[in-house]
Enzyme design. Sequence first.
Site, PDB file in Angstrom:
ATOM      1  N   GLN A  70      -0.003  -0.491  -5.788  1.00  0.00           N
ATOM      2  CA  GLN A  70      -1.156  -0.827  -4.937  1.00  0.00           C
ATOM      3  C   GLN A  70      -1.672   0.437  -4.252  1.00  0.00           C
ATOM      4  O   GLN A  70      -0.906   1.221  -3.693  1.00  0.00           O
ATOM      5  CB  GLN A  70      -0.760  -1.859  -3.883  1.00  0.00           C
ATOM      6  CG  GLN A  70      -1.930  -2.286  -2.990  1.00  0.00           C
ATOM      7  CD  GLN A  70      -1.615  -3.506  -2.139  1.00  0.00           C
ATOM      8  OE1 GLN A  70      -0.651  -4.223  -2.371  1.00  0.00           O
ATOM      9  NE2 GLN A  70      -2.445  -3.756  -1.144  1.00  0.00           N
ATOM     10  N   ASP A  71      -3.005   0.637  -4.330  1.00  0.00           N
ATOM     11  CA  ASP A  71      -3.667   1.774  -3.656  1.00  0.00           C
ATOM     12  C   ASP A  71      -3.206   3.135  -4.180  1.00  0.00           C
ATOM     13  O   ASP A  71      -2.946   4.060  -3.409  1.00  0.00           O
ATOM     14  CB  ASP A  71      -3.446   1.709  -2.138  1.00  0.00           C
ATOM     15  CG  ASP A  71      -4.174   0.545  -1.481  1.00  0.00           C
ATOM     16  OD1 ASP A  71      -4.835  -0.213  -2.201  1.00  0.00           O
ATOM     17  OD2 ASP A  71      -4.083   0.405  -0.258  1.00  0.00           O
ATOM     18  N   GLN A  78       0.840  -1.216   0.000  1.00  0.00           N
ATOM     19  CA  GLN A  78       0.000   0.000   0.000  1.00  0.00           C
ATOM     20  C   GLN A  78       0.871   1.261   0.000  1.00  0.00           C
ATOM     21  O   GLN A  78       1.663   1.475   0.914  1.00  0.00           O
ATOM     22  CB  GLN A  78      -0.916   0.026   1.222  1.00  0.00           C
ATOM     23  CG  GLN A  78      -1.929  -1.104   1.266  1.00  0.00           C
ATOM     24  CD  GLN A  78      -1.488  -2.230   2.174  1.00  0.00           C
ATOM     25  OE1 GLN A  78      -0.311  -2.611   2.181  1.00  0.00           O
ATOM     26  NE2 GLN A  78      -2.417  -2.754   2.959  1.00  0.00           N
ATOM     27  N   ARG A 118     -13.013  -5.665  -6.437  1.00  0.00           N
ATOM     28  CA  ARG A 118     -13.343  -6.641  -5.397  1.00  0.00           C
ATOM     29  C   ARG A 118     -13.878  -5.890  -4.189  1.00  0.00           C
ATOM     30  O   ARG A 118     -13.549  -4.716  -3.973  1.00  0.00           O
ATOM     31  CB  ARG A 118     -12.125  -7.490  -5.038  1.00  0.00           C
ATOM     32  CG  ARG A 118     -10.925  -6.725  -4.510  1.00  0.00           C
ATOM     33  CD  ARG A 118      -9.807  -7.670  -4.102  1.00  0.00           C
ATOM     34  NE  ARG A 118      -8.655  -6.962  -3.543  1.00  0.00           N
ATOM     35  CZ  ARG A 118      -7.782  -7.525  -2.720  1.00  0.00           C
ATOM     36  NH1 ARG A 118      -7.913  -8.787  -2.346  1.00  0.00           N
ATOM     37  NH2 ARG A 118      -6.762  -6.824  -2.244  1.00  0.00           N
ATOM     38  N   ASP A 176      -6.148  -2.929  -6.220  1.00  0.00           N
ATOM     39  CA  ASP A 176      -7.087  -1.990  -5.579  1.00  0.00           C
ATOM     40  C   ASP A 176      -6.679  -0.540  -5.835  1.00  0.00           C
ATOM     41  O   ASP A 176      -6.727   0.304  -4.943  1.00  0.00           O
ATOM     42  CB  ASP A 176      -7.138  -2.233  -4.068  1.00  0.00           C
ATOM     43  CG  ASP A 176      -7.460  -3.672  -3.703  1.00  0.00           C
ATOM     44  OD1 ASP A 176      -8.052  -4.382  -4.527  1.00  0.00           O
ATOM     45  OD2 ASP A 176      -7.107  -4.087  -2.582  1.00  0.00           O
TER      46      ASP A 176
END
Length: 522
Positions: A339-340, A317, A429, A361
Amino acid sequence: MDKLFVVLGLVSASLLVFASRVANCDTISSCTQTPYPRVCNSFISSNPLVASKGFLNVSLTVTLNQAQLAHSLISAMDLSSFDELAKVAWTDCLELYDDTVNQLNRVLLSNSWEDTQTWLSAAVANEETCKNGFMELNSASYLSSLPSMLSNFSKLLSNSLAINNQEASTSSLASKPGGGRRLLAGGFPSWVSAGDRKLLKSSTAASQANIVVAADGSGNYKTISEALSASSNLRSGTSRFVIYVKKGTYKENVQITKSMKNIMLIGDGIDATIVTGSKNVQDGSTTFKSATVAAVGDGFIAKNMTFQNTAGPQKYQAVAFRSSSDLSVFYHVSFKGYQDTLYVYSQRQFYRNCDIYGTVDFIFGDAVVVFQRCNIYPRKPLSGQENTVTAQGRSDPNENTGISIHDCQITAASDLKAVQSSVKTYLGRPWKEYSRTVVMKTYLDSLIDPAGWLEWSGDFALSTLYYGEYENTGSGSNTSERVNWKGYHIMSTSEAQNFTVANFLGGGTWISSAGVPYTSGL
């Protein structure tokens, strides 16, 4: 906090502002109809103000009082037993509960159902983020040290959301696009001022800047952070304040605080003006605090810039940009990370002609957000990882939040194209139980897995989420092999209309004043 306590002193007077709500507040008028009747009975039923001020008003006032108490108790905690990572998470909680008090004060001074639901939803996001910080830093054991009354507070918040949501559903405004607000002609909704429209449409907007930032020393300041600090002394009230950031790379972590309202950052173009950082969870930051740039002050606008986090996929993250700025607008902006990447944290946000790069994500959060005509680029992840474009964080069924991707393109970034066949890529998701994301009239390239969507963990949220697709195109848009979850929908036109700028974002009231072109309907 001083200003907040002044506002608290006005709570009794502000209840009068809510008088117009009382007549309509008969859908949920007793504790038996709330999600948490026991907590409601404990705090509200015996309150003598219910008869004169109304059920919703009293519920909101009690919730505010409990938020104030929560902030006070958290700030007074003994941290002698906390390790350094737990202290980092606690610092987030202190900031988040301060913001929650601010959001609830705004609610009590408003008579807009839409505003109230947005600001209550933001408070829910704050609650969840406080807990998440401890868990992602492997400090979950310290959660038991937080004040025990937080459980009751979260239930009061949920009750208030439900009551306000039911009131809105009985209002005649609820059936009108954008709350019945007038849309302006010329491709702009009316939510942003005429002056902001001119700034965003103008090719010479930088010449109208209040401050110029230049890394080479040719401006008023060399860093964006210095310019933001100076803005508080150089502006009158909360009028639009424009900061022109010249071409260059700015290695800094930028905070647009809640007192910095109506700030506009204008650069020299995507990949010309770059703001870069590398904070990440692996190095001891929470996801919330890892952002290279964080915008909190309402009415933030960015144009012609790149925001990036270079921590890389191995650091997990690592946020490039976080926005909790209500009524914020992003136009011709690039967000780069893994990520993120883009944390659409809370409140109302609009993205037009933007580029978003990431892996896991990489568009996530709990805002009310619409992406229009944006390019979304999944990148090459770590070996064994799957790409997920979205992870929406709606944790209460009465929140008005969700991610709407409309008239965009989702195609592989250059580093993914060569290995595209060996990496699975999904539209999203469910991060939280009521996760809500729709993809409409968007080009989906062949990188999208035929299933379309990915589980978070087993059957978690598969019946409570809302995922929808409408008239997408491209080789990845075939829905014949999509998931068969109860919460997945191939939407009708009427269902899709609920997620347009006009209906979902209330964009008819604020986007056009930023000068950003937009499509109000499908």
